[in-house]
Design a protein around this motif. Structure first.
Motif, PDB file in Angstrom:
ATOM      1  N   PHE A  10       0.737  -1.170   0.062  1.00  0.00           N
ATOM      2  CA  PHE A  10       0.219   0.084  -0.036  1.00  0.00           C
ATOM      3  C   PHE A  10       1.083   1.267   0.055  1.00  0.00           C
ATOM      4  O   PHE A  10       1.757   1.269   0.734  1.00  0.00           O
ATOM      5  CB  PHE A  10      -0.941   0.062   1.338  1.00  0.00           C
ATOM      6  CG  PHE A  10      -2.049   1.136   1.079  1.00  0.00           C
ATOM      7  CD1 PHE A  10      -3.137   0.946   0.659  1.00  0.00           C
ATOM      8  CD2 PHE A  10      -1.600   2.596   1.707  1.00  0.00           C
ATOM      9  CE1 PHE A  10      -3.999   2.026   0.468  1.00  0.00           C
ATOM     10  CE2 PHE A  10      -2.652   3.499   1.814  1.00  0.00           C
ATOM     11  CZ  PHE A  10      -3.671   3.276   0.903  1.00  0.00           C
ATOM     12  N   ASP A  11       0.628   2.200  -0.992  1.00  0.00           N
ATOM     13  CA  ASP A  11       1.237   3.527  -0.879  1.00  0.00           C
ATOM     14  C   ASP A  11       0.473   4.382  -0.113  1.00  0.00           C
ATOM     15  O   ASP A  11      -0.412   4.954  -0.452  1.00  0.00           O
ATOM     16  CB  ASP A  11       1.368   3.785  -2.591  1.00  0.00           C
ATOM     17  CG  ASP A  11       2.136   5.298  -2.792  1.00  0.00           C
ATOM     18  OD1 ASP A  11       2.368   5.606  -1.608  1.00  0.00           O
ATOM     19  OD2 ASP A  11       2.063   5.796  -3.891  1.00  0.00           O
ATOM     20  N   ILE A  47      -6.593   4.499  13.860  1.00  0.00           N
ATOM     21  CA  ILE A  47      -5.319   3.733  14.573  1.00  0.00           C
ATOM     22  C   ILE A  47      -4.727   4.876  15.052  1.00  0.00           C
ATOM     23  O   ILE A  47      -5.024   6.206  14.850  1.00  0.00           O
ATOM     24  CB  ILE A  47      -4.324   3.270  13.331  1.00  0.00           C
ATOM     25  CG1 ILE A  47      -3.380   2.519  13.730  1.00  0.00           C
ATOM     26  CG2 ILE A  47      -3.957   4.488  12.340  1.00  0.00           C
ATOM     27  CD1 ILE A  47      -2.544   1.831  12.685  1.00  0.00           C
ATOM     28  N   ASP A  48      -3.927   4.521  16.327  1.00  0.00           N
ATOM     29  CA  ASP A  48      -3.323   5.657  17.133  1.00  0.00           C
ATOM     30  C   ASP A  48      -2.121   5.919  16.198  1.00  0.00           C
ATOM     31  O   ASP A  48      -1.480   4.949  15.567  1.00  0.00           O
ATOM     32  CB  ASP A  48      -2.930   5.215  18.457  1.00  0.00           C
ATOM     33  CG  ASP A  48      -4.107   5.229  19.409  1.00  0.00           C
ATOM     34  OD1 ASP A  48      -5.164   5.989  19.232  1.00  0.00           O
ATOM     35  OD2 ASP A  48      -4.078   4.468  20.169  1.00  0.00           O
ATOM     36  N   LEU A  49      -1.352   6.819  16.156  1.00  0.00           N
ATOM     37  CA  LEU A  49      -0.239   7.514  15.466  1.00  0.00           C
ATOM     38  C   LEU A  49       0.752   7.206  16.571  1.00  0.00           C
ATOM     39  O   LEU A  49       1.664   8.107  17.052  1.00  0.00           O
ATOM     40  CB  LEU A  49      -0.372   8.925  14.836  1.00  0.00           C
ATOM     41  CG  LEU A  49      -1.296   9.189  13.946  1.00  0.00           C
ATOM     42  CD1 LEU A  49      -1.337  10.539  13.649  1.00  0.00           C
ATOM     43  CD2 LEU A  49      -0.929   8.206  12.711  1.00  0.00           C
ATOM     44  N   GLU A  50       1.278   6.066  16.727  1.00  0.00           N
ATOM     45  CA  GLU A  50       2.371   5.404  17.505  1.00  0.00           C
ATOM     46  C   GLU A  50       3.249   4.330  16.753  1.00  0.00           C
ATOM     47  O   GLU A  50       2.711   3.614  16.061  1.00  0.00           O
ATOM     48  CB  GLU A  50       1.913   4.874  18.767  1.00  0.00           C
ATOM     49  CG  GLU A  50       1.024   5.844  19.670  1.00  0.00           C
ATOM     50  CD  GLU A  50       0.425   5.038  20.931  1.00  0.00           C
ATOM     51  OE1 GLU A  50       0.676   3.826  21.014  1.00  0.00           O
ATOM     52  OE2 GLU A  50      -0.121   5.759  21.774  1.00  0.00           O
ATOM     53  N   PRO A  51       4.510   4.504  16.821  1.00  0.00           N
ATOM     54  CA  PRO A  51       5.155   3.258  16.029  1.00  0.00           C
ATOM     55  C   PRO A  51       4.652   1.854  16.159  1.00  0.00           C
ATOM     56  O   PRO A  51       4.626   1.617  17.539  1.00  0.00           O
ATOM     57  CB  PRO A  51       6.726   3.702  16.547  1.00  0.00           C
ATOM     58  CG  PRO A  51       6.797   5.254  17.078  1.00  0.00           C
ATOM     59  CD  PRO A  51       5.348   5.268  17.479  1.00  0.00           C
ATOM     60  N   GLY A  52       4.584   1.126  15.466  1.00  0.00           N
ATOM     61  CA  GLY A  52       4.013  -0.065  15.547  1.00  0.00           C
ATOM     62  C   GLY A  52       2.538  -0.370  15.977  1.00  0.00           C
ATOM     63  O   GLY A  52       2.346  -1.488  16.166  1.00  0.00           O
ATOM     64  N   ALA A  85      -2.537   1.362   8.550  1.00  0.00           N
ATOM     65  CA  ALA A  85      -0.782   0.953   8.937  1.00  0.00           C
ATOM     66  C   ALA A  85       0.176   1.608   7.951  1.00  0.00           C
ATOM     67  O   ALA A  85       1.043   2.021   8.432  1.00  0.00           O
ATOM     68  CB  ALA A  85      -0.797  -0.712   8.761  1.00  0.00           C
ATOM     69  N   GLY A  86      -0.213   1.643   6.683  1.00  0.00           N
ATOM     70  CA  GLY A  86       0.791   2.250   5.674  1.00  0.00           C
ATOM     71  C   GLY A  86       0.732   3.951   6.172  1.00  0.00           C
ATOM     72  O   GLY A  86       1.817   4.551   6.204  1.00  0.00           O
ATOM     73  N   ARG A  87      -0.276   4.539   6.216  1.00  0.00           N
ATOM     74  CA  ARG A  87      -0.390   5.855   6.338  1.00  0.00           C
ATOM     75  C   ARG A  87       0.241   6.198   7.914  1.00  0.00           C
ATOM     76  O   ARG A  87       0.825   7.244   8.066  1.00  0.00           O
ATOM     77  CB  ARG A  87      -1.737   6.406   6.102  1.00  0.00           C
ATOM     78  CG  ARG A  87      -1.982   7.786   6.321  1.00  0.00           C
ATOM     79  CD  ARG A  87      -1.407   8.444   4.949  1.00  0.00           C
ATOM     80  NE  ARG A  87      -1.600   9.849   5.184  1.00  0.00           N
ATOM     81  CZ  ARG A  87      -0.794  10.995   4.342  1.00  0.00           C
ATOM     82  NH1 ARG A  87       0.288  10.489   3.704  1.00  0.00           N
ATOM     83  NH2 ARG A  87      -0.942  12.310   4.580  1.00  0.00           N
ATOM     84  N   ALA A  88      -0.172   5.683   8.863  1.00  0.00           N
ATOM     85  CA  ALA A  88       0.199   5.893  10.246  1.00  0.00           C
ATOM     86  C   ALA A  88       1.734   5.588  10.254  1.00  0.00           C
ATOM     87  O   ALA A  88       2.335   6.164  10.890  1.00  0.00           O
ATOM     88  CB  ALA A  88      -0.503   4.808  11.289  1.00  0.00           C
ATOM     89  N   ARG A  98      -3.501  12.647  17.544  1.00  0.00           N
ATOM     90  CA  ARG A  98      -2.578  11.424  17.924  1.00  0.00           C
ATOM     91  C   ARG A  98      -3.378  10.213  17.111  1.00  0.00           C
ATOM     92  O   ARG A  98      -2.842   8.941  17.421  1.00  0.00           O
ATOM     93  CB  ARG A  98      -2.487  11.197  19.516  1.00  0.00           C
ATOM     94  CG  ARG A  98      -2.004  12.360  20.161  1.00  0.00           C
ATOM     95  CD  ARG A  98      -2.074  12.396  21.776  1.00  0.00           C
ATOM     96  NE  ARG A  98      -3.311  12.408  21.713  1.00  0.00           N
ATOM     97  CZ  ARG A  98      -4.142  12.395  22.953  1.00  0.00           C
ATOM     98  NH1 ARG A  98      -3.373  12.041  23.870  1.00  0.00           N
ATOM     99  NH2 ARG A  98      -5.410  12.309  23.116  1.00  0.00           N
ATOM    100  N   ARG A  99      -4.482  10.349  16.204  1.00  0.00           N
ATOM    101  CA  ARG A  99      -5.029   9.499  15.929  1.00  0.00           C
ATOM    102  C   ARG A  99      -5.313   9.649  14.483  1.00  0.00           C
ATOM    103  O   ARG A  99      -5.712  10.821  13.926  1.00  0.00           O
ATOM    104  CB  ARG A  99      -6.451   9.362  16.565  1.00  0.00           C
ATOM    105  CG  ARG A  99      -7.336   8.269  16.141  1.00  0.00           C
ATOM    106  CD  ARG A  99      -8.702   8.318  16.752  1.00  0.00           C
ATOM    107  NE  ARG A  99      -8.348   7.618  18.072  1.00  0.00           N
ATOM    108  CZ  ARG A  99      -9.156   6.915  18.614  1.00  0.00           C
ATOM    109  NH1 ARG A  99     -10.281   6.666  18.354  1.00  0.00           N
ATOM    110  NH2 ARG A  99      -8.673   6.602  19.940  1.00  0.00           N
ATOM    111  N   LEU A 100      -5.413   8.512  13.470  1.00  0.00           N
ATOM    112  CA  LEU A 100      -5.751   8.641  12.100  1.00  0.00           C
ATOM    113  C   LEU A 100      -6.933   8.023  11.966  1.00  0.00           C
ATOM    114  O   LEU A 100      -7.403   6.792  12.437  1.00  0.00           O
ATOM    115  CB  LEU A 100      -4.808   8.156  11.250  1.00  0.00           C
ATOM    116  CG  LEU A 100      -4.995   7.895   9.654  1.00  0.00           C
ATOM    117  CD1 LEU A 100      -4.931   9.305   9.285  1.00  0.00           C
ATOM    118  CD2 LEU A 100      -3.817   7.225   9.126  1.00  0.00           C
TER     119      LEU A 100
END
Length: 122
Positions: free
Chosen positions: A5-6, A80-85, A110-113, A58-60
Protein backbone atom coordinates in the motif's frame (compact mmCIF):
# COMPACT_ATOMS: atom_id res chain seq x y z
CA UNK A 1 -3.58 -10.52 -1.27
CA UNK A 2 -3.15 -6.79 -1.59
CA UNK A 3 -0.05 -5.27 -3.17
CA UNK A 4 2.08 -2.99 -1.00
CA UNK A 5 0.00 0.00 0.00
CA UNK A 6 1.34 3.41 -1.02
CA UNK A 7 0.41 5.76 1.85
CA UNK A 8 1.11 8.80 -0.29
CA UNK A 9 -1.59 7.82 -2.77
CA UNK A 10 -4.32 7.62 -0.13
CA UNK A 11 -6.47 10.47 -1.34
CA UNK A 12 -5.60 10.38 -5.01
CA UNK A 13 -7.14 7.19 -6.35
CA UNK A 14 -9.91 4.65 -6.23
CA UNK A 15 -9.42 1.00 -5.35
CA UNK A 16 -11.10 -1.96 -7.01
CA UNK A 17 -12.23 -4.56 -4.49
CA UNK A 18 -12.08 -8.28 -5.38
CA UNK A 19 -15.88 -8.47 -5.43
CA UNK A 20 -17.70 -5.22 -5.10
CA UNK A 21 -17.71 -1.57 -6.09
CA UNK A 22 -14.78 0.78 -6.45
CA UNK A 23 -13.94 2.61 -3.22
CA UNK A 24 -12.25 5.88 -2.45
CA UNK A 25 -10.43 6.39 0.84
CA UNK A 26 -10.38 9.75 2.58
CA UNK A 27 -9.81 11.25 5.98
CA UNK A 28 -12.85 11.29 8.25
CA UNK A 29 -14.66 14.53 8.98
CA UNK A 30 -17.24 15.50 11.61
CA UNK A 31 -20.12 15.15 9.14
CA UNK A 32 -19.34 11.39 8.97
CA UNK A 33 -20.62 10.94 12.53
CA UNK A 34 -24.16 9.76 11.64
CA UNK A 35 -22.87 7.27 9.05
CA UNK A 36 -20.28 5.89 11.47
CA UNK A 37 -22.88 5.50 14.23
CA UNK A 38 -25.27 3.74 11.81
CA UNK A 39 -22.52 1.34 10.70
CA UNK A 40 -21.56 0.69 14.33
CA UNK A 41 -25.20 -0.07 15.17
CA UNK A 42 -25.29 -2.62 12.32
CA UNK A 43 -22.33 -4.32 14.01
CA UNK A 44 -24.04 -4.25 17.42
CA UNK A 45 -21.82 -1.53 18.84
CA UNK A 46 -23.02 1.37 20.96
CA UNK A 47 -22.93 4.36 18.60
CA UNK A 48 -22.44 6.92 21.36
CA UNK A 49 -19.33 5.15 22.62
CA UNK A 50 -17.52 5.73 19.32
CA UNK A 51 -15.28 8.77 19.53
CA UNK A 52 -13.49 8.23 16.22
CA UNK A 53 -14.81 11.36 14.53
CA UNK A 54 -13.59 13.73 17.23
CA UNK A 55 -10.39 15.42 16.15
CA UNK A 56 -7.34 14.01 17.87
CA UNK A 57 -3.88 14.72 16.42
CA UNK A 58 -2.68 11.40 17.88
CA UNK A 59 -5.12 9.36 15.79
CA UNK A 60 -5.77 8.69 12.12
CA UNK A 61 -9.33 7.95 10.95
CA UNK A 62 -9.98 6.89 7.37
CA UNK A 63 -13.38 6.45 5.71
CA UNK A 64 -14.18 4.38 2.64
CA UNK A 65 -16.71 5.68 0.15
CA UNK A 66 -18.12 3.29 -2.48
CA UNK A 67 -19.57 4.21 -5.84
CA UNK A 68 -22.88 2.37 -6.13
CA UNK A 69 -24.73 3.24 -9.31
CA UNK A 70 -24.46 7.01 -9.58
CA UNK A 71 -24.21 7.59 -5.84
CA UNK A 72 -21.29 7.57 -3.43
CA UNK A 73 -22.20 5.77 -0.19
CA UNK A 74 -20.42 5.35 3.12
CA UNK A 75 -18.88 1.85 3.12
CA UNK A 76 -16.47 1.71 6.06
CA UNK A 77 -14.28 3.39 8.64
CA UNK A 78 -11.03 2.57 10.40
CA UNK A 79 -8.96 4.17 13.15
CA UNK A 80 -5.40 3.80 14.37
CA UNK A 81 -3.28 5.62 16.94
CA UNK A 82 -0.24 7.42 15.52
CA UNK A 83 2.37 5.51 17.49
CA UNK A 84 5.22 3.43 16.08
CA UNK A 85 4.06 -0.14 15.51
CA UNK A 86 0.40 0.56 16.30
CA UNK A 87 -2.29 -1.73 14.92
CA UNK A 88 -5.73 -0.50 13.78
CA UNK A 89 -8.03 -0.35 16.77
CA UNK A 90 -11.25 -0.13 14.78
CA UNK A 91 -12.23 -1.34 11.31
CA UNK A 92 -15.94 -1.39 10.46
CA UNK A 93 -17.27 -2.10 6.96
CA UNK A 94 -20.62 -2.65 5.30
CA UNK A 95 -20.38 -6.43 4.83
CA UNK A 96 -23.22 -6.58 2.29
CA UNK A 97 -21.67 -3.93 0.07
CA UNK A 98 -18.00 -4.86 0.02
CA UNK A 99 -15.60 -7.77 -0.05
CA UNK A 100 -11.95 -7.10 0.68
CA UNK A 101 -12.51 -3.69 2.26
CA UNK A 102 -11.33 -4.81 5.71
CA UNK A 103 -7.95 -5.71 4.24
CA UNK A 104 -7.74 -2.48 2.24
CA UNK A 105 -8.62 -0.28 5.23
CA UNK A 106 -6.21 -2.17 7.48
CA UNK A 107 -3.36 -1.75 4.98
CA UNK A 108 -4.22 1.92 4.42
CA UNK A 109 -4.30 2.67 8.14
CA UNK A 110 -1.03 0.88 8.86
CA UNK A 111 0.73 2.37 5.83
CA UNK A 112 -0.40 5.93 6.40
CA UNK A 113 0.20 5.81 10.18
CA UNK A 114 3.66 4.35 9.60
CA UNK A 115 4.53 7.11 7.14
CA UNK A 116 3.25 9.82 9.51
CA UNK A 117 5.11 8.46 12.54
CA UNK A 118 8.36 8.17 10.54
CA UNK A 119 7.90 11.77 9.36
CA UNK A 120 7.29 13.00 12.91
CA UNK A 121 10.32 11.14 14.24
CA UNK A 122 12.63 12.68 11.65
Amino acid sequence: MLPAFDPGALLSRTYVLPRGPRVRLRLARPSDGPAIRALAAEHGMEGDSLQVVRFDPRRLVICAMALVGAEEVFAGVGAIDLEPGAEPELVLVDEELTDGLVELLTAALAGRAGALTRFRAA
